[in-house]
Design a protein around this motif. Structure first.
Motif, PDB file in Angstrom:
ATOM      1  N   PRO A 244       0.825  -1.209   0.000  1.00 32.37           N
ATOM      2  CA  PRO A 244       0.000   0.000   0.000  1.00 32.37           C
ATOM      3  C   PRO A 244       0.861   1.261   0.000  1.00 32.37           C
ATOM      4  O   PRO A 244       1.884   1.308   0.689  1.00 32.37           O
ATOM      5  CB  PRO A 244      -0.796  -0.107   1.310  1.00 32.37           C
ATOM      6  N   MET A 245       0.477   2.239  -0.812  1.00 35.33           N
ATOM      7  CA  MET A 245       1.224   3.493  -0.880  1.00 35.33           C
ATOM      8  C   MET A 245       0.306   4.630  -0.448  1.00 35.33           C
ATOM      9  O   MET A 245      -0.825   4.733  -0.936  1.00 35.33           O
ATOM     10  CB  MET A 245       1.697   3.736  -2.321  1.00 35.33           C
ATOM     11  N   GLN A 246       0.795   5.469   0.443  1.00 31.87           N
ATOM     12  CA  GLN A 246      -0.013   6.607   0.884  1.00 31.87           C
ATOM     13  C   GLN A 246       0.283   7.796  -0.028  1.00 31.87           C
ATOM     14  O   GLN A 246       1.410   8.293  -0.030  1.00 31.87           O
ATOM     15  CB  GLN A 246       0.318   6.937   2.330  1.00 31.87           C
ATOM     16  N   PRO A 247      -0.723   8.222  -0.813  1.00 28.69           N
ATOM     17  CA  PRO A 247      -0.481   9.294  -1.789  1.00 28.69           C
ATOM     18  C   PRO A 247       0.080  10.546  -1.099  1.00 28.69           C
ATOM     19  O   PRO A 247      -0.345  10.898  -0.005  1.00 28.69           O
ATOM     20  CB  PRO A 247      -1.871   9.572  -2.380  1.00 28.69           C
ATOM     21  N   GLY A 248       1.037  11.169  -1.780  1.00 27.42           N
ATOM     22  CA  GLY A 248       1.637  12.386  -1.219  1.00 27.42           C
ATOM     23  C   GLY A 248       2.816  12.086  -0.320  1.00 27.42           C
ATOM     24  O   GLY A 248       3.830  12.761  -0.365  1.00 27.42           O
ATOM     25  N   ARG A 249       2.720  11.045   0.493  1.00 24.65           N
ATOM     26  CA  ARG A 249       3.811  10.717   1.412  1.00 24.65           C
ATOM     27  C   ARG A 249       4.765   9.677   0.820  1.00 24.65           C
ATOM     28  O   ARG A 249       5.975   9.838   0.856  1.00 24.65           O
ATOM     29  CB  ARG A 249       3.242  10.193   2.732  1.00 24.65           C
ATOM     30  N   ASP A 250       4.197   8.614   0.275  1.00 23.29           N
ATOM     31  CA  ASP A 250       5.023   7.491  -0.175  1.00 23.29           C
ATOM     32  C   ASP A 250       5.437   7.645  -1.638  1.00 23.29           C
ATOM     33  O   ASP A 250       4.620   8.006  -2.480  1.00 23.29           O
ATOM     34  CB  ASP A 250       4.260   6.173   0.002  1.00 23.29           C
ATOM     35  N   LEU A 251       6.687   7.352  -1.905  1.00 18.67           N
ATOM     36  CA  LEU A 251       7.216   7.491  -3.259  1.00 18.67           C
ATOM     37  C   LEU A 251       7.974   6.233  -3.649  1.00 18.67           C
ATOM     38  O   LEU A 251       8.564   5.575  -2.792  1.00 18.67           O
ATOM     39  CB  LEU A 251       8.177   8.689  -3.315  1.00 18.67           C
ATOM     40  N   ARG A 252       7.939   5.932  -4.957  1.00 16.16           N
ATOM     41  CA  ARG A 252       8.674   4.754  -5.419  1.00 16.16           C
ATOM     42  C   ARG A 252      10.110   5.150  -5.739  1.00 16.16           C
ATOM     43  O   ARG A 252      10.343   6.040  -6.563  1.00 16.16           O
ATOM     44  CB  ARG A 252       7.997   4.157  -6.654  1.00 16.16           C
ATOM     45  N   TYR A 253      11.024   4.467  -5.086  1.00 16.80           N
ATOM     46  CA  TYR A 253      12.447   4.786  -5.196  1.00 16.80           C
ATOM     47  C   TYR A 253      12.893   4.842  -6.658  1.00 16.80           C
ATOM     48  O   TYR A 253      13.504   5.813  -7.098  1.00 16.80           O
ATOM     49  CB  TYR A 253      13.235   3.717  -4.427  1.00 16.80           C
ATOM     50  N   ALA A 254      12.576   3.770  -7.403  1.00 18.66           N
ATOM     51  CA  ALA A 254      13.074   3.669  -8.774  1.00 18.66           C
ATOM     52  C   ALA A 254      12.593   4.838  -9.635  1.00 18.66           C
ATOM     53  O   ALA A 254      13.358   5.404 -10.414  1.00 18.66           O
ATOM     54  CB  ALA A 254      12.644   2.334  -9.383  1.00 18.66           C
ATOM     55  N   GLU A 255      11.326   5.220  -9.456  1.00 20.60           N
ATOM     56  CA  GLU A 255      10.788   6.339 -10.246  1.00 20.60           C
ATOM     57  C   GLU A 255      11.476   7.649  -9.877  1.00 20.60           C
ATOM     58  O   GLU A 255      11.774   8.465 -10.743  1.00 20.60           O
ATOM     59  CB  GLU A 255       9.283   6.508  -9.976  1.00 20.60           C
ATOM     60  N   GLU A 256      11.721   7.834  -8.611  1.00 20.39           N
ATOM     61  CA  GLU A 256      12.298   9.107  -8.158  1.00 20.39           C
ATOM     62  C   GLU A 256      13.742   9.272  -8.612  1.00 20.39           C
ATOM     63  O   GLU A 256      14.129  10.326  -9.083  1.00 20.39           O
ATOM     64  CB  GLU A 256      12.193   9.237  -6.631  1.00 20.39           C
ATOM     65  N   VAL A 257      14.555   8.220  -8.472  1.00 18.90           N
ATOM     66  CA  VAL A 257      15.961   8.373  -8.866  1.00 18.90           C
ATOM     67  C   VAL A 257      16.093   8.545 -10.383  1.00 18.90           C
ATOM     68  O   VAL A 257      17.003   9.224 -10.859  1.00 18.90           O
ATOM     69  CB  VAL A 257      16.883   7.221  -8.356  1.00 18.90           C
ATOM     70  N   ALA A 258      15.139   7.950 -11.119  1.00 15.81           N
ATOM     71  CA  ALA A 258      15.207   8.050 -12.585  1.00 15.81           C
ATOM     72  C   ALA A 258      15.041   9.496 -13.053  1.00 15.81           C
ATOM     73  O   ALA A 258      15.470   9.858 -14.143  1.00 15.81           O
ATOM     74  CB  ALA A 258      14.135   7.156 -13.214  1.00 15.81           C
ATOM     75  N   LYS A 259      14.427  10.330 -12.230  1.00 13.22           N
ATOM     76  CA  LYS A 259      14.190  11.730 -12.614  1.00 13.22           C
ATOM     77  C   LYS A 259      15.418  12.609 -12.416  1.00 13.22           C
ATOM     78  O   LYS A 259      15.411  13.764 -12.808  1.00 13.22           O
ATOM     79  CB  LYS A 259      13.082  12.321 -11.727  1.00 13.22           C
ATOM     80  N   GLU A 260      16.437  12.078 -11.744  1.00 15.30           N
ATOM     81  CA  GLU A 260      17.524  12.960 -11.305  1.00 15.30           C
ATOM     82  C   GLU A 260      18.818  12.800 -12.091  1.00 15.30           C
ATOM     83  O   GLU A 260      19.081  11.753 -12.681  1.00 15.30           O
ATOM     84  CB  GLU A 260      17.809  12.722  -9.814  1.00 15.30           C
ATOM     85  N   ALA A 261      19.651  13.835 -12.012  1.00 16.87           N
ATOM     86  CA  ALA A 261      20.952  13.829 -12.674  1.00 16.87           C
ATOM     87  C   ALA A 261      21.949  12.985 -11.873  1.00 16.87           C
ATOM     88  O   ALA A 261      21.781  12.778 -10.669  1.00 16.87           O
ATOM     89  CB  ALA A 261      21.479  15.255 -12.777  1.00 16.87           C
ATOM     90  N   ALA A 262      22.992  12.508 -12.578  1.00 19.80           N
ATOM     91  CA  ALA A 262      23.981  11.623 -11.954  1.00 19.80           C
ATOM     92  C   ALA A 262      25.151  12.391 -11.333  1.00 19.80           C
ATOM     93  O   ALA A 262      26.215  11.838 -11.096  1.00 19.80           O
ATOM     94  CB  ALA A 262      24.475  10.613 -12.980  1.00 19.80           C
ATOM     95  N   ASP A 263      24.952  13.664 -11.106  1.00 23.55           N
ATOM     96  CA  ASP A 263      25.954  14.476 -10.400  1.00 23.55           C
ATOM     97  C   ASP A 263      25.249  15.248  -9.311  1.00 23.55           C
ATOM     98  O   ASP A 263      24.104  15.632  -9.483  1.00 23.55           O
ATOM     99  CB  ASP A 263      26.590  15.493 -11.361  1.00 23.55           C
ATOM    100  N   CYS A 264      25.951  15.479  -8.233  1.00 21.88           N
ATOM    101  CA  CYS A 264      25.327  16.229  -7.142  1.00 21.88           C
ATOM    102  C   CYS A 264      26.438  16.797  -6.277  1.00 21.88           C
ATOM    103  O   CYS A 264      27.251  16.039  -5.739  1.00 21.88           O
ATOM    104  CB  CYS A 264      24.446  15.280  -6.323  1.00 21.88           C
ATOM    105  N   PRO A 265      26.519  18.117  -6.171  1.00 20.84           N
ATOM    106  CA  PRO A 265      27.592  18.690  -5.353  1.00 20.84           C
ATOM    107  C   PRO A 265      27.472  18.246  -3.892  1.00 20.84           C
ATOM    108  O   PRO A 265      26.368  18.151  -3.358  1.00 20.84           O
ATOM    109  CB  PRO A 265      27.379  20.200  -5.483  1.00 20.84           C
ATOM    110  N   ALA A 266      28.625  17.959  -3.292  1.00 22.99           N
ATOM    111  CA  ALA A 266      28.623  17.491  -1.902  1.00 22.99           C
ATOM    112  C   ALA A 266      28.633  18.683  -0.955  1.00 22.99           C
ATOM    113  O   ALA A 266      29.293  19.681  -1.205  1.00 22.99           O
ATOM    114  CB  ALA A 266      29.850  16.617  -1.661  1.00 22.99           C
ATOM    115  N   GLU A 267      27.908  18.542   0.126  1.00 23.76           N
ATOM    116  CA  GLU A 267      27.842  19.583   1.157  1.00 23.76           C
ATOM    117  C   GLU A 267      29.195  19.711   1.856  1.00 23.76           C
ATOM    118  O   GLU A 267      29.904  18.723   2.037  1.00 23.76           O
ATOM    119  CB  GLU A 267      26.775  19.159   2.165  1.00 23.76           C
TER     120      GLU A 267
END
Ligand code: 6R9
Length: 662
Positions: A244-267
């Protein structure tokens, strides 16, 4: 000072009897060690006489954005301050990834095998970097900021490691939670840490069992109620089960990472900024979130991984610990990756679907360093010897154990059967609080003595104190304490520095008190004799007896209970509970199991439950656990002076009850 109990495990006696002391063929590693014994001794001397210089030098194992100019400004007195490399800046994920991507992008960082046949993934440093960056970008998009806590509740999948490094990249403090915790146990930790994002699995697997990670997490968050700070739950597909996924709160990992770039500046992180919290058990009920800083911890992780395990660049390093344990943090993730090593991660159990799985992992992947627990060794010893003998295991050069003492029998079996007589064997003593190994026979540098933890590492100023707080000189037995801080030392307990001070620095003022007792031989070798407080070590799981008793107390049919640890052949220690019910005739002991499973987790369910009329108590009402331990382990000699008990007759009655309920 409290009258701590010092006991001898008999390991040393056992060992002497057999005439097996130093084992020098378990000393030299095949191919020779990087450090010679003489160089190692030199490090011990230098760290002792010139700690500032030595530790600033060791910090150069890392890449700093701003290198520190001072090593320690720690202080064990007054409010207690643990501060290493205070003016240095660095990012842990940059140290574990970017600098290796620059020099050796195609080197394998991680080999993962799943428990189902054929599941295997090999990630180069470049691959690992990209996956960490994508998730780090997701975390930033979800509003995670430097200093926020993120909970990671995943089995041994690559995403667990990726999640830790992604947190480190954006400056979030990770809190890895054990898959075996009940919803209540998870809720307690979510509330205490105020985690804003949680990563969990859909369903995890453990041999034939399925663990409903997501639904347990849902229940945990629901239990937190208004106290929950959780804004998002990222669900990692492990088995692909529908959850069960709670809309708004729960997100699918695979879908979310697919949206992002493969670089990210480190803090940019200060050395004292927390890298993670890790909950562990102590002698009081509430689990404590130990806080590890960035600069000191990572220096210690890199230093100990290199020195204890004689790290060589072509090693395939396999630490079998779950990432939810400090051993997983330091020797699955941070130590080896900071050093640019190749790590092996295996999701499955040693003997499922049949014995020998782990030996096959070693042979299939050419594992060179195998770091596991005495429990695993003891279980393997009980299998048909053909299981281990039918495997080659020739890639191995170093074997290690951690978590509990290893008996000389198990040590020799490990050395002879797994190491085929040609590997260095390192028993490593350390704790969640110490961040990394403290006492050991570093491979190739210190000659091991089966059953002994051996010698403190460079910079580890171990001392033994007697129960009056006086230092024991030379050979002797006492409370194991540290006289000086070391870079891996935990900085505090999350949100409760005073509890940190009280727990560790008041028993032996001016010293860090480990909670363990130890014996030291004339030549400086240490033998750990076990916890002197109310912590039980079941198969390397650290369980506070107070936690168990608190969980049982939630059952209204129970008046009181006492949990104790007794020796156990396979698990090291077993947990035994004495319970006093309101009405003895109608009480069913299974209620105790239910309460412990719900309050703590199934892993902490006791071995044996005795239903009794009363507990042995002093006149001031303190439960005399020493007697319960002896009665439960049928060790009825030397019960001591019973006249101080409020009701001396209870002892005979308990002995009879235990006998009758066997
Ligand atoms: C790393 C880890 C710490 C407690 C520690 C001690 C016991 C760990 C040991 C050992 C004898 C060893 N312990 N290693 N006892 N020999 N090689 O285990 O951390 O889970 O915090 O447990 O485990 O009693 O105080 P943690």
């Amino acid at each position: 000072m409290k009258p701590f109990r010092l006991r001898t495990l008999g390991l040393e006696r056992q060992n002497k009897k057999k005439g097996r002391e130093n084992v020098s063929d378990a000393f030299v590693t095949p191919g020779g060690a990087t450090l010679s014994a003489g160089q190692y001794d030199g490090m011990v001397r230098e760290a002792h006489t010139n700690p500032e210089v030595f530790w600033l030098q060791q910090a150069r194992r890392l890449t700093w954005q701003t290198p520190p100019t001072q090593a320690s400004r720690s202080d064990f007195t007054q409010d207690v301050r643990i501060e290493w490399y205070a003016d240095g800046f660095l990012n842990a994920s940059e140290n574990c990834l970017d600098r290796h991507v620059r020099t050796q992008p195609e080197k394998t960082a991680l080999i993962w095998e799943g428990q189902e046949a054929g599941q295997r993934e090999v990630l180069s440093y470049r691959h690992l970097y990209e996956r960490v960056c994508r998730l780090a970008n997701v975390l930033r998009r979800l509003g995670v900021k430097k200093g926020d806590c993120v909970a990671i509740h995943l089995p041994m999948v690559a995403e667990g490691i990726i999640a830790m490094l992604a947190c480190a990249r954006v400056g979030a403090v990770h809190v890895v939670l054990f898959g075996g915790f009940s919803a209540e146990g998870l809720a307690e930790r979510l509330t205490d840490s105020a985690a804003v994002v949680v990563l969990t699995a859909d369903v995890a697997r453990r041999g034939g069992k399925r663990i409903p990670s997501k639904t347990t997490m849902d229940e945990a968050i629901a239990r937190c109620g208004a106290a929950s700070a959780v804004r998002h739950v990222l669900v990692v597909p492990v088995t692909g089960a529908d959850v069960p996924m709670q809309p708004g709160r729960d997100l699918r990992y695979a879908e979310e990472v697919a949206k992002e770039a493969a670089d990210c500046p480190a803090e940019r992180m200060n050395a004292l900024d927390p890298l993670f919290l890790l909950y562990t058990s102590g002698s009081t009920g509430r689990p404590k979130g130990l806080v590890h800083g960035t600069g000191g911890y990572l220096t210690w992780a890199a230093f100990t991984h290199a020195v204890v395990f004689d790290y060589k660049p072509d090693d395939i390093f396999w630490c079998t610990a779950d990432v939810s344990w400090i051993t997983g943090h330091t020797y699955v993730v941070y130590g080896p990756l900071a050093n640019g090593a190749t790590i092996m991660v295996y999701e499955g159990l040693p003997s499922w679907p049949e014995p020998g799985q782990w030996w096959d992992v070693i042979d299939r992947n050419g594992v060179t360093v195998f770091y596991t627990s005495p429990t695993v060794v003891r279980a393997a010893m009980r299998e048909d010897e053909a299981v281990v003998r039918s495997r080659s295991l020739k890639s191995l050069r170093i074997l290690g154990t951690v978590g509990e003492p290893i008996s000389p029998e198990a040590w020799h079996w490990f050395h002879d059967e797994v190491g085929k007589g040609h590997c260095a064997v390192v028993d490593t003593w350390w704790q969640t609080e110490t961040g990394g190994v403290m006492i050991t026979a570093a491979a190739g540098c210190v000659v091991p003595r089966p059953g002994a933890a051996a010698r403190p590492l460079p910079g580890v100023e171990a001392v033994l104190l007697d129960t009056q707080g006086k230092e024991v000189a030379g050979a002797g037995e006492g409370l194991l304490c540290m006289a000086q801080s070391w870079p891996g030392q935990a900085m505090s307990i999350w949100g409760d520095h005073d509890r940190f001070r009280q727990t560790y620095f008041t028993t032996c003022p001016g010293h860090y008190f480990t909670g363990d007792g130890a014996r030291r031989e004339e030549d400086g070798y240490y033998w750990i004799t076990g916890r002197v407080d109310d912590v039980v070590n079941v198969s390397g799981h650290r369980i506070g007896t107070a936690e168990i008793e608190d969980a049982i107390a939630t059952d209204h049919e129970v008046v009181e209970s006492a949990a104790v640890g007794i020796p156990h052949d396979l698990k090291g220690q077993g947990l035994v509970v004495f319970v006093v019910p309101r009405e003895q005739d109608v009480f069913h002991p299974s209620a105790v199991n239910t309460a412990v499973a719900a309050g703590v987790g199934r892993y902490a369910v006791p071995e044996k439950i005795y239903v009794v009329r009363d507990l042995p108590k002093t006149r001031s009402g303190k439960i005399v656990r020493r007697l319960l331990r002896k009665i439960a382990s049928h060790d009825l000699e030397g019960l001591g002076d019973l006249s101080t008990l409020a009701d001396p007759d209870i002892v005979g009655e308990l002995i009879a009850t235990v006998k009758a309920q066997e």
